[in-house]
Design a protein around this motif. Structure first.
Motif, PDB file in Angstrom:
ATOM      1  N   HIS A  33       0.834  -1.195   0.000  1.00 27.37           N
ATOM      2  CA  HIS A  33       0.000   0.000   0.000  1.00 27.37           C
ATOM      3  C   HIS A  33       0.876   1.256   0.000  1.00 27.37           C
ATOM      4  N   LYS A  34       1.935   1.247   0.822  1.00 36.01           N
ATOM      5  CA  LYS A  34       2.874   2.369   0.836  1.00 36.01           C
ATOM      6  C   LYS A  34       4.185   1.922   1.461  1.00 36.01           C
ATOM      7  N   PHE A  35       5.164   2.810   1.467  1.00 38.51           N
ATOM      8  CA  PHE A  35       6.472   2.487   2.038  1.00 38.51           C
ATOM      9  C   PHE A  35       6.460   2.641   3.550  1.00 38.51           C
ATOM     10  N   GLY A  59      17.487   6.278   3.400  1.00 39.64           N
ATOM     11  CA  GLY A  59      17.860   6.862   4.697  1.00 39.64           C
ATOM     12  C   GLY A  59      17.047   6.223   5.821  1.00 39.64           C
ATOM     13  N   ARG A  60      15.756   6.014   5.566  1.00 32.11           N
ATOM     14  CA  ARG A  60      14.886   5.435   6.597  1.00 32.11           C
ATOM     15  C   ARG A  60      15.185   3.948   6.821  1.00 32.11           C
ATOM     16  N   LEU A  61      15.583   3.238   5.756  1.00 32.24           N
ATOM     17  CA  LEU A  61      15.950   1.816   5.937  1.00 32.24           C
ATOM     18  C   LEU A  61      17.191   1.709   6.826  1.00 32.24           C
ATOM     19  N   GLY A  82      16.351   6.715  -7.192  1.00 36.12           N
ATOM     20  CA  GLY A  82      16.140   7.781  -8.164  1.00 36.12           C
ATOM     21  C   GLY A  82      15.096   8.760  -7.693  1.00 36.12           C
ATOM     22  N   SER A  83      14.784   9.733  -8.527  1.00 35.79           N
ATOM     23  CA  SER A  83      13.805  10.815  -8.303  1.00 35.79           C
ATOM     24  C   SER A  83      14.403  12.003  -7.571  1.00 35.79           C
ATOM     25  N   ALA A  84      15.514  11.808  -6.905  1.00 39.76           N
ATOM     26  CA  ALA A  84      16.188  12.889  -6.162  1.00 39.76           C
ATOM     27  C   ALA A  84      17.632  12.437  -5.961  1.00 39.76           C
ATOM     28  N   GLU A 136      22.214   4.160  -8.792  1.00 39.00           N
ATOM     29  CA  GLU A 136      21.443   5.407  -8.947  1.00 39.00           C
ATOM     30  C   GLU A 136      21.193   5.692 -10.414  1.00 39.00           C
ATOM     31  N   ARG A 137      19.947   6.108 -10.671  1.00 38.70           N
ATOM     32  CA  ARG A 137      19.567   6.459 -12.048  1.00 38.70           C
ATOM     33  C   ARG A 137      18.793   7.780 -12.016  1.00 38.70           C
ATOM     34  N   TYR A 138      18.549   8.314 -13.212  1.00 42.76           N
ATOM     35  CA  TYR A 138      17.921   9.640 -13.324  1.00 42.76           C
ATOM     36  C   TYR A 138      16.787   9.588 -14.343  1.00 42.76           C
ATOM     37  N   ILE A 182      12.928  19.321  -4.330  1.00 38.75           N
ATOM     38  CA  ILE A 182      12.554  17.895  -4.312  1.00 38.75           C
ATOM     39  C   ILE A 182      12.558  17.432  -2.856  1.00 38.75           C
ATOM     40  N   SER A 183      11.360  17.143  -2.361  1.00 40.22           N
ATOM     41  CA  SER A 183      11.178  16.755  -0.957  1.00 40.22           C
ATOM     42  C   SER A 183      10.741  15.295  -0.908  1.00 40.22           C
ATOM     43  N   GLY A 184      11.600  14.440  -0.389  1.00 37.50           N
ATOM     44  CA  GLY A 184      11.261  13.012  -0.292  1.00 37.50           C
ATOM     45  C   GLY A 184      10.880  12.414  -1.639  1.00 37.50           C
ATOM     46  N   GLY A 185      11.439  12.928  -2.730  1.00 39.66           N
ATOM     47  CA  GLY A 185      11.152  12.391  -4.063  1.00 39.66           C
ATOM     48  C   GLY A 185       9.953  13.031  -4.733  1.00 39.66           C
ATOM     49  N   TYR A 186       9.235  13.896  -4.026  1.00 38.31           N
ATOM     50  CA  TYR A 186       8.116  14.629  -4.639  1.00 38.31           C
ATOM     51  C   TYR A 186       8.606  16.018  -5.048  1.00 38.31           C
ATOM     52  N   CYS A 239      -2.243  25.925   3.633  1.00 37.23           N
ATOM     53  CA  CYS A 239      -1.742  25.318   2.402  1.00 37.23           C
ATOM     54  C   CYS A 239      -2.387  23.960   2.143  1.00 37.23           C
ATOM     55  N   ARG A 240      -2.482  23.161   3.201  1.00 39.53           N
ATOM     56  CA  ARG A 240      -2.983  21.784   3.060  1.00 39.53           C
ATOM     57  C   ARG A 240      -4.415  21.727   2.557  1.00 39.53           C
ATOM     58  N   GLU A 241      -5.185  22.788   2.867  1.00 41.95           N
ATOM     59  CA  GLU A 241      -6.564  22.798   2.383  1.00 41.95           C
ATOM     60  C   GLU A 241      -6.621  22.967   0.871  1.00 41.95           C
ATOM     61  N   ALA A 243      -1.480  19.742  -2.178  1.00 39.53           N
ATOM     62  CA  ALA A 243      -1.008  18.492  -1.568  1.00 39.53           C
ATOM     63  C   ALA A 243      -0.260  18.812  -0.282  1.00 39.53           C
ATOM     64  N   SER A 244      -0.480  17.971   0.722  1.00 36.40           N
ATOM     65  CA  SER A 244       0.092  18.235   2.042  1.00 36.40           C
ATOM     66  C   SER A 244       1.620  18.302   2.017  1.00 36.40           C
ATOM     67  N   TYR A 245       2.259  17.530   1.114  1.00 32.03           N
ATOM     68  CA  TYR A 245       3.735  17.537   1.127  1.00 32.03           C
ATOM     69  C   TYR A 245       4.320  18.866   0.636  1.00 32.03           C
ATOM     70  N   LYS A 246       3.453  19.735   0.070  1.00 30.51           N
ATOM     71  CA  LYS A 246       3.944  21.033  -0.413  1.00 30.51           C
ATOM     72  C   LYS A 246       3.923  22.102   0.676  1.00 30.51           C
ATOM     73  N   LYS A 247       3.333  21.761   1.830  1.00 34.97           N
ATOM     74  CA  LYS A 247       3.190  22.785   2.880  1.00 34.97           C
ATOM     75  C   LYS A 247       4.560  23.169   3.440  1.00 34.97           C
ATOM     76  N   PRO A 248       4.729  24.438   3.834  1.00 40.03           N
ATOM     77  CA  PRO A 248       6.008  24.818   4.436  1.00 40.03           C
ATOM     78  C   PRO A 248       6.222  24.097   5.754  1.00 40.03           C
ATOM     79  N   ARG A 249       7.449  23.662   5.953  1.00 47.69           N
ATOM     80  CA  ARG A 249       7.813  23.036   7.235  1.00 47.69           C
ATOM     81  C   ARG A 249       8.404  24.094   8.156  1.00 47.69           C
ATOM     82  N   ARG A 250       8.750  25.252   7.578  1.00 49.98           N
ATOM     83  CA  ARG A 250       9.328  26.331   8.364  1.00 49.98           C
ATOM     84  C   ARG A 250       8.841  27.648   7.763  1.00 49.98           C
TER      85      ARG A 250
HETATM   86  C1  MCA Z   1       4.746  12.609   2.843  1.00 50.10           C
HETATM   87  N1  MCA Z   1       4.803  13.816   3.470  1.00 50.10           N
HETATM   88  C2  MCA Z   1       5.784  14.533   2.942  1.00 50.10           C
HETATM   89  C3  MCA Z   1       6.334  13.721   1.920  1.00 50.10           C
HETATM   90  N2  MCA Z   1       5.679  12.541   1.884  1.00 50.10           N
HETATM   91  N3  MCA Z   1       6.225  15.772   3.201  1.00 50.10           N
HETATM   92  C4  MCA Z   1       7.221  16.244   2.459  1.00 50.10           C
HETATM   93  N4  MCA Z   1       7.799  15.514   1.454  1.00 50.10           N
HETATM   94  C5  MCA Z   1       7.379  14.249   1.173  1.00 50.10           C
HETATM   95  N5  MCA Z   1       7.922  13.508   0.179  1.00 50.10           N
HETATM   96  C6  MCA Z   1       3.959  14.294   4.569  1.00 50.10           C
HETATM   97  C7  MCA Z   1       2.505  14.065   4.332  1.00 50.10           C
HETATM   98  O1  MCA Z   1       1.976  15.156   3.642  1.00 50.10           O
HETATM   99  C8  MCA Z   1       1.956  13.961   5.734  1.00 50.10           C
HETATM  100  O2  MCA Z   1       1.810  15.260   6.282  1.00 50.10           O
HETATM  101  C9  MCA Z   1       3.086  13.278   6.479  1.00 50.10           C
HETATM  102  O3  MCA Z   1       4.280  13.512   5.700  1.00 50.10           O
HETATM  103  C10 MCA Z   1       2.884  11.792   6.632  1.00 50.10           C
HETATM  104  O4  MCA Z   1       2.450  11.229   5.386  1.00 50.10           O
HETATM  105  P1  MCA Z   1       2.853   9.754   4.971  1.00 50.10           P
HETATM  106  O5  MCA Z   1       2.141   9.379   3.698  1.00 50.10           O
HETATM  107  O6  MCA Z   1       2.703   8.848   6.150  1.00 50.10           O
HETATM  108  O7  MCA Z   1       4.357   9.987   4.610  1.00 50.10           O
HETATM  109  P2  MCA Z   1       5.557   9.036   4.549  1.00 50.10           P
HETATM  110  O8  MCA Z   1       5.143   7.609   4.586  1.00 50.10           O
HETATM  111  O9  MCA Z   1       6.550   9.470   5.566  1.00 50.10           O
HETATM  112  O10 MCA Z   1       6.115   9.366   3.048  1.00 50.10           O
HETATM  113  C11 MCA Z   1       7.437   9.539   2.770  1.00 50.10           C
HETATM  114  C12 MCA Z   1       7.770   8.815   1.465  1.00 50.10           C
HETATM  115  C13 MCA Z   1       6.834   9.366   0.372  1.00 50.10           C
HETATM  116  C14 MCA Z   1       7.535   7.321   1.644  1.00 50.10           C
HETATM  117  C15 MCA Z   1       9.218   9.074   1.167  1.00 50.10           C
HETATM  118  O11 MCA Z   1       6.992  10.764   0.259  1.00 50.10           O
HETATM  119  C16 MCA Z   1       7.049   8.723  -0.951  1.00 50.10           C
HETATM  120  O12 MCA Z   1       6.511   7.649  -1.243  1.00 50.10           O
HETATM  121  N6  MCA Z   1       7.858   9.339  -1.824  1.00 50.10           N
HETATM  122  C17 MCA Z   1       8.106   8.804  -3.151  1.00 50.10           C
HETATM  123  C18 MCA Z   1       7.690   9.786  -4.172  1.00 50.10           C
HETATM  124  C19 MCA Z   1       7.858   9.247  -5.581  1.00 50.10           C
HETATM  125  O13 MCA Z   1       7.477   8.143  -5.940  1.00 50.10           O
HETATM  126  N7  MCA Z   1       8.449  10.076  -6.435  1.00 50.10           N
HETATM  127  C20 MCA Z   1       8.685   9.727  -7.810  1.00 50.10           C
HETATM  128  C21 MCA Z   1       8.200  10.827  -8.725  1.00 50.10           C
HETATM  129  P3  MCA Z   1       0.499  15.640   7.116  1.00 50.10           P
HETATM  130  O14 MCA Z   1       0.337  14.570   8.121  1.00 50.10           O
HETATM  131  O15 MCA Z   1       0.834  16.980   7.667  1.00 50.10           O
HETATM  132  O16 MCA Z   1      -0.608  15.683   6.106  1.00 50.10           O
HETATM  133  S1  MCA Z   1       8.580  10.339 -10.437  1.00 50.10           S
HETATM  134  C22 MCA Z   1      10.080  11.105 -10.654  1.00 50.10           C
HETATM  135  O17 MCA Z   1      10.509  11.861  -9.860  1.00 50.10           O
HETATM  136  C23 MCA Z   1      10.970  10.807 -11.802  1.00 50.10           C
HETATM  137  C24 MCA Z   1      10.344  10.255 -13.015  1.00 50.10           C
HETATM  138  C25 MCA Z   1      12.028   9.835 -11.332  1.00 50.10           C
HETATM  139  O18 MCA Z   1      13.189  10.062 -11.667  1.00 50.10           O
HETATM  140  O19 MCA Z   1      11.646   8.868 -10.646  1.00 50.10           O
END
Ligand code: MCA
Ligand code: AMP
Length: 522
Positions: free
Chosen positions: A244-246, A272-274, A297-299, A319-321, A424-428, A483-485, A488-495
């Motif tokens: 479902h998710k990481f 980093g988390r692993l 990749g992604s960051a 690592e790839r891009y 690029i924050s956590g790959g987003y 911002c979150r309203e 996307a929540s991940y775009k909100k300022p952390r500071r």
């Molecule tokens: C989640 N949150 C984040 C991020 N992810 N804040 C900043 N940056 C992030 N990346 C926030 C949520 O909004 C939420 O805030 C709180 O953290 C908890 O959410 P949760 O879903 O539990 O987060 P997490 O499990 O800690 O997620 C971290 C993560 C995730 C697993 C690293 O961000 C992720 O799956 N990233 C992968 C992104 C990806 O696939 N990118 C590829 C793009 P609140 O509680 O306040 O609402 S494709 C691309 O870039 C190109 C093609 C390439 O080269 O791949």
């Protein structure tokens, strides 16, 4: 070359019992997956979705995502994957811009969508709606009808005599929305041939075979999880364990439980988390049998994480891009030296070079310029944006990535920065302009500039520099909630940093580099 859909059909025909997808204790064989894809495709056709029409997926990782993605392509529709964190601003823009007719989503997603004025959107197909829920009970607005997924796919059962041609290689397959400097994201249109060519290049470079099994924890609504993880699996006839998710502890447990897993792909934050999780649990947490290949990749992956991972896990991360517009571009070698801090060279059948960003002339090794790429993986253009498409390509078909870098004498590319503003924050990806536009509407904000600052977990974090109105000082919590309203929540300022005035140059343009200096000071 065959499309991913055609290859999937072949696997289903020749090896129907072979496992394709494993999800929460359920196994979907190639035969079962293909049967569901066919049902969904017929259901779409019978519901009036014509080839070329857009079907959105606003859904978290689950088997229905995979069936809907492939079924929509099978029906000739163009898939628009949407990040489930997106809110009003992103959703209304993307669904309207792509003219989405039907969206597959969750009950929560449907509740979000029915609040928006989207005249093109006719049908919501809802995954996870109670099976006994009638079509009328599901959330809907006056313009849209909602149907539970199971009821919708069952419509395909009565349509088996309808001929359904396979999509042509030159037909559009996916529109991937990628944010732009203007604050409104653009849709990158990828053809079936782009998807197939890229998956062929990736699987060949990484020696991916039908005997591999991928642990897939990346979100399927972005290129990394979808077009690298899923496409590679389906092209080779391999299998994927979909989560479902990481979650770092979950990944370690999955690797311990299933020694058949041979591949793991992640963004640097995941690595980093692993590492942190192994440190927390102790060395006993390390599986005795590790995947043969870990890809990042992604960051940018820091050389420190690369080295720590090699020490603890005994594997050098490859690592790839990549980019939404081009899927995968550059890769460290599978067999040769994986050089930390670099992204390697072009995948087979692709080209890459570094050019002077102004004159577009190729630069010698070592010189920093803009990276350009060319090949069968490069997208067809931006959806309904001929201006942006023309700007993105050189006259000889080279695509301007907007990333800055250099190439070494022996062909390893290093990304050194970006020609466009991007955090690029956590790959987003977070485009500052989008957050600035949202925050400009806050009653306490007179002026705002958004910049990135280093973050030990996310790589970079979003920081808002604000000139407030009448001395008001909203807390970071208030600014984030505002911002979150909207976004996307991940775009909100952390500071949030308050200043008396934003530094501007003689033309009045905000000098972001000065702000970056301020916010990165310890
Ligand atoms: C989640 N949150 C984040 C991020 N992810 N804040 C900043 N940056 C992030 N990346 C926030 C949520 O909004 C939420 O805030 C709180 O953290 C908890 O959410 P949760 O879903 O539990 O987060 P997490 O499990 O800690 O997620 C971290 C993560 C995730 C697993 C690293 O961000 C992720 O799956 N990233 C992968 C992104 C990806 O696939 N990118 C590829 C793009 P609140 O509680 O306040 O609402 S494709 C691309 O870039 C190109 C093609 C390439 O080269 O791949
Ligand atoms: P997106 O537009 O969401 O597809 O994100 C693509 C962008 O992610 C690229 O243009 C790069 O800026 C960045 N990116 C992807 N992979 C890497 C990497 N390995 N190192 C540095 N940046 C990367």
């Amino acid at each position: 070359m065959s499309s991913i859909i055609e290859t999937l059909a072949e696997h289903a025909r020749h090896d129907p019992d072979r496992p394709a997808l494993l999800f929460e204790g359920r196994t979907f064989s190639y035969g079962r997956l293909w049967a569901d894809v066919e049902r969904l495709a017929r259901a779409l056709a019978s519901s009036g979705i014509a080839p070329g029409e857009r079907v959105a997926l606003f859904l978290e990782n689950c088997p229905e995502f995979v069936v809907a993605y492939l079924g929509a392509q099978r029906a000739g529709a163009v898939v628009v994957p949407i990040n489930t964190q997106y809110r009003q601003i992103e959703l209304s823009h993307i669904l309207a811009d792509a003219g989405v007719r039907l969206c597959v989503t969750s009950p929560a997603g449907a509740a979000e969508l029915v609040r928006l004025p989207l005249p093109d959107l006719r049908t919501l197909v809802i995954v996870g709606a109670e099976s006994e829920q009638s079509e009328q009970d599901a959330p809907s607005s006056s313009a849209t009808t909602s149907v539970p997924f199971d009821a919708f796919i069952a419509r395909g059962d009565d349509q088996t005599d309808q001929p359904l041609p396979l999509p042509a290689l030159d037909a559009p397959a996916v529109i991937g929305y990628t944010s732009g400097t203007t604050g409104r994201s653009k849709g990158a249109l990828l053809l079936h041939r782009n998807l197939a060519a890229n998956a062929a290049a990736v699987t060949s470079a990484w020696r991916w075979t039908r005997d591999d099994r991928l642990l897939l924890t990346l979100p399927l609504f972005h290129t990394h999880g979808l077009m690298v993880g899923l496409h590679g699996t389906l092209l080779t006839g391999a299998s994927a364990v979909l989560r479902h998710k990481f979650d770092a502890a979950d990944v370690l447990a999955m690797l311990r439980d299933d020694p058949a897993i041979t591949l793991f792909f992640g963004v640097p934050t995941m690595y980093g988390r692993l590492l942190a999780e192994v440190e927390r649990q102790g060395a006993a947490a390390l599986p005795s049998h590790l995947p043969r290949l870990f890809v990042s990749g992604s960051a940018p992956l820091s050389p420190r994480v690369f080295a720590d991972f090699e020490r603890l896990f005994g594997r050098s991360i490859l690592e790839r891009y990549g980019m939404t517009e081009t899927i995968m571009n550059l890769t460290n070698p599978h067999d040769g030296e994986r050089r930390p801090g670099t992204v390697g060279g072009p995948f087979p059948g692709q080209q890459a070079r570094v050019v002077d960003a102004r004159t577009r002339a190729p630069l010698p090794p070592g010189a920093i310029g803009e990276i350009e790429v060319r090949g069968p993986h490069v997208f067809a253009g931006y959806w309904n944006r001929p201006d942006a498409t023309a700007e993105a390509f050189g006259p000889d078909g080279w695509f301007k990535t907007g990333d800055l870098g250099s190439v070494s004498d022996d062909g390893y590319f290093t990304i050194t920065g970006r020609a466009r503003e991007l955090i690029i924050s956590g790959g987003y990806n977070v485009y500052p302009r989008e957050v600035e536009e949202a925050l400009a509407g806050h009653p306490a904000v007179a002026e705002v500039a958004v910049v990135g600052a280093p973050d030990p977990d996310l790589g970079e974090q979003v920081v808002a520099v604000i000139v407030s109105k009448d001395g008001a000082r909203p807390s970071v919590g208030e600014i984030a909630a505002y911002c979150r309203e909207r976004l996307a929540s991940y775009k909100k300022p952390r500071r949030v940093v308050f200043v008396d005035a934003l530094p501007r140059n003689a033309l009045g343009k905000v000098q972001k580099h000065l702000l970056t200096g301020i916010v990165t000071q310890p």
